[in-house]
Design an enzyme around this catalytic site. Structure first.
Site, PDB file in Angstrom:
ATOM      1  CE  LYS A 245      27.631 -21.231 -49.264  1.00  0.00           C
ATOM      2  NZ  LYS A 245      27.274 -22.622 -49.617  1.00  0.00           N
ATOM      3  CG  HIS A 258      17.781 -22.257 -54.367  1.00  0.00           C
ATOM      4  ND1 HIS A 258      18.237 -21.480 -53.328  1.00  0.00           N
ATOM      5  CD2 HIS A 258      18.656 -23.280 -54.497  1.00  0.00           C
ATOM      6  CE1 HIS A 258      19.352 -22.024 -52.844  1.00  0.00           C
ATOM      7  NE2 HIS A 258      19.614 -23.108 -53.536  1.00  0.00           N
ATOM      8  CG  ASP A 331      24.803 -20.533 -55.854  1.00  0.00           C
ATOM      9  OD1 ASP A 331      24.924 -21.766 -55.666  1.00  0.00           O
ATOM     10  OD2 ASP A 331      24.153 -19.800 -55.093  1.00  0.00           O
TER      11      ASP A 331
END
Length: 592
Positions: A245, A258, A331
């Protein structure tokens, strides 16, 4: 031929049974045949399984979700699960209702506590696997977590806690990377986790990166590639799915996905030379899974959509040009970087872009129904759905989950084994990097009085106690994350009688309070040694300090090794895996 009434009844019953759809038949098991070996993939068996699945069961397999609770039917978390849109009040309800393909464990959902209760997690994993295998279609779960080591590690004490990826990069040892991967995988397996969202394959070329940083092995694509491959092979040798990732590379951003939507402005040449290189290496090493990034990459897709929602990036580049035929996992779909379109459309567009697994949607029911409705309407073809379901079942078979999804309760004895802890200690010892040591201030002498200060996140008290245990006269004072004027004054006063002052910084370069603390100590006439407890870039904020070391992480194992280096018990051998702009280059590292 004479037909009696018994034959008529039998014929009628046969017709009735044939008319019953698969969705109403009970428990279609078709167990793995005796003699099949773990790792073998039986294409015909998987295709037969898929043919017997309902549309609802197929869609359920696409999702990995989080559920709150310490056990499969934890009554203490029922309201929490319902209030947080988990789609049910506990693991059992969510599995039975949506036939999900997997779950993800977090500390904040209390699946894995801190410190960890290994027996509790082992039982949770076995219980939810049992529920999954009791369904009409007996399909084991992916049980996943983020276990990178360092600052992102869900299973901590009494398990083996590692310094992290950038610390490994500082050792330059692929052997240690492989050893850490082996230990991480063994301990995850012991608690029933079969899928790890690691290693991080991002090349961290931006000192201001707020989300990757020390989670990366470094800034050099070759180093990151080599370390990534070593860990991928180690995880998968233990039949734990490795996940490289965050594709196509989250290393050059100053925005945390985020909370926002980062943009990577690399040109195609840079992308292939830097960002994509570790993913190419991981694919060459046979990585099972690759996780997408919620980042915009205009050179690859000028639509403005994040990679997670981009068909040019996931299907055309990753599947087509790069030839990856494993699992593509998004994700977390709860992150701001993915939520640039309506919530029910995010999983649909991610799937249409090329993802197989839709990770951690913020609202399970909305996400599930969004995809189900898209299939029913024809927006997503059942053929495309079957392709992803096949891959999902394929890797469950490849990693032995259909053979036996359960974990022996006695397996937890391996967690925190002495030989495992020794690997973490070795990595930490070899990672500490001495960047600057004017006047040979280090190592410290036991005749000197040592004062340790800094924000509490820099763990000055722990470092001082370690030094005291080694026979040093050491005291400490912990300030807040951003030291106040009063705290700075107190630190200067307490440092007055010390021969050497150590400041443990935590993301200090951009923290005015920490910078002011160091400047005040320097102004008092003290020789100041700075130990950066997280980012190696801290020196940019106070380049004139007398000595500077970096640990790449705040885990206790790194603080213990820092104390050994300060005391001269360990001669530092770490090399910077990144450049400290304008000050020290990649590869810098002093020894005594």
């Amino acid at each position: 031929m004479k037909i009696n009434r018994f034959m008529i009844v039998a014929m009628v019953l046969s017709l009735v049974l044939l008319s019953v759809p698969f969705s109403a038949q009970a428990n279609w098991q078709d167990p793995v045949k005796p003699g099949w070996k773990v790792g073998e993939v039986k294409k015909g068996w998987i295709q037969s399984k898929i043919q017997h699945m309902t549309l609802e069961e197929k869609v359920g397999q696409l999702f990995i979700v989080h559920v709150y609770g310490k056990n499969a039917e934890d009554p203490a978390y029922e309201a929490t699960n319902l209030n947080n849109n988990r789609g049910g009040k506990n693991f059992r309800e969510v599995i039975e209702k949506y036939k999900v393909g997997g779950v993800i464990y977090f500390n904040w959902t209390d699946n894995i506590t801190t410190p960890a209760d290994a027996a509790q997690v082992n039982k949770l994993s076995n219980d939810i696997q049992k529920i999954a295998m009791e369904q009409r279609m007996a399909i084991p779960l992916y049980i996943s977590t983020d276990q990178e080591g360092g600052i992102v590690q869900r299973l901590t004490t009494p398990g083996t806690v590692f310094p992290g990826s950038m610390a490994l990069g500082a050792t330059r040892s692929t052997d240690l990377a492989a050893k850490s991967g082996d230990v991480l995988a063994k301990e995850l397996k012991a608690i029933g986790v079969n899928m790890d969202f690691a290693p991080v394959a991002d090349v961290n070329v931006n000192p201001a990166n707020p989300v990757i940083g020390v989670r990366s092995f470094g800034e050099d694509p070759k180093l990151v590639s080599d370390m990534t491959v070593a860990q991928v092979k180690a995880f998968q040798d233990e039949d734990v799915i490795a996940t490289a990732k965050h594709f196509p590379g989250h290393g050059d951003t100053a925005v945390d996905s985020h909370y926002g939507l980062p943009i990577i402005n690399h040109d195609l040449e840079t992308l292939h030379k830097v960002d994509l290189a570790p993913f190419k290496a991981a694919i060459g090493a046979g990585v099972d899974a690759i996780m997408t990034a919620h980042i915009v990459v205009p050179a690859l897709d000028d639509s403005g959509l994040p990679a997670t929602l981009s068909k040019p990036i996931l299907t055309d580049l990753l599947r087509g040009e790069m030839g990856f035929d494993g699992l593509i996992i998004t994700d977390s779909l709860g992150m701001s970087g993915a939520n640039v379109i309506p919530a029910d459309r995010v999983p649909v567009e991610a799937f249409k872009a090329g993802s197989d697994i839709l990770l951690n949607p913020p609202n399970v029911e909305v996400a599930y129904n969004g995809v189900l409705n898209a299939v029913k309407s024809g927006e997503i073809s059942e053929k495309r759905l079957d392709e992803s379901v096949y891959r999902i079942l394929e890797y469950k078979m490849k990693r032995g989950l259909f053979h036996n999804p359960n974990t022996d309760p006695s397996a937890v004895s391996v967690i925190g084994a002495p030989e495992h802890l020794a690997v973490a200690d070795e990595i930490a010892d070899k990672s500490i990097t001495l960047v600057k040591n004017e006047g040979n201030l280090l190592p410290l002498q036991k005749t000197e009085k040592v004062f340790v200060t800094g924000p509490s996140s820099g763990k000055p008290a722990l470092l001082a106690s370690q030094m005291a245990a080694k026979g040093f006269s050491a005291t400490s004072y912990a300030a807040s994350a951003t030291p106040t004027a009063g705290q700075i004054s107190t630190a200067v006063t307490q440092a007055a009688n010390a021969d050497k002052v150590i400041v443990t910084t935590y993301n200090g370069a951009t923290n005015n309070g920490q910078v002011n603390l160091i400047k005040a100590l320097q102004a008092s006439g003290k020789k100041v040694i700075v130990a950066a407890i997280r980012n190696p870039y801290d020196l940019m904020g106070f380049p004139t300090v007398d000595a500077y070391l970096t640990t790449y992480g705040d885990r206790d194992v790194s603080i213990h090794s820092l104390a050994k280096v300060l005391a001269g018990e360990v001669n530092p051998t770490g090399k910077l895996p990144v450049t400290i702009p304008g000050l020290y280059g990649y590869g810098t590292g002093l020894t005594y």
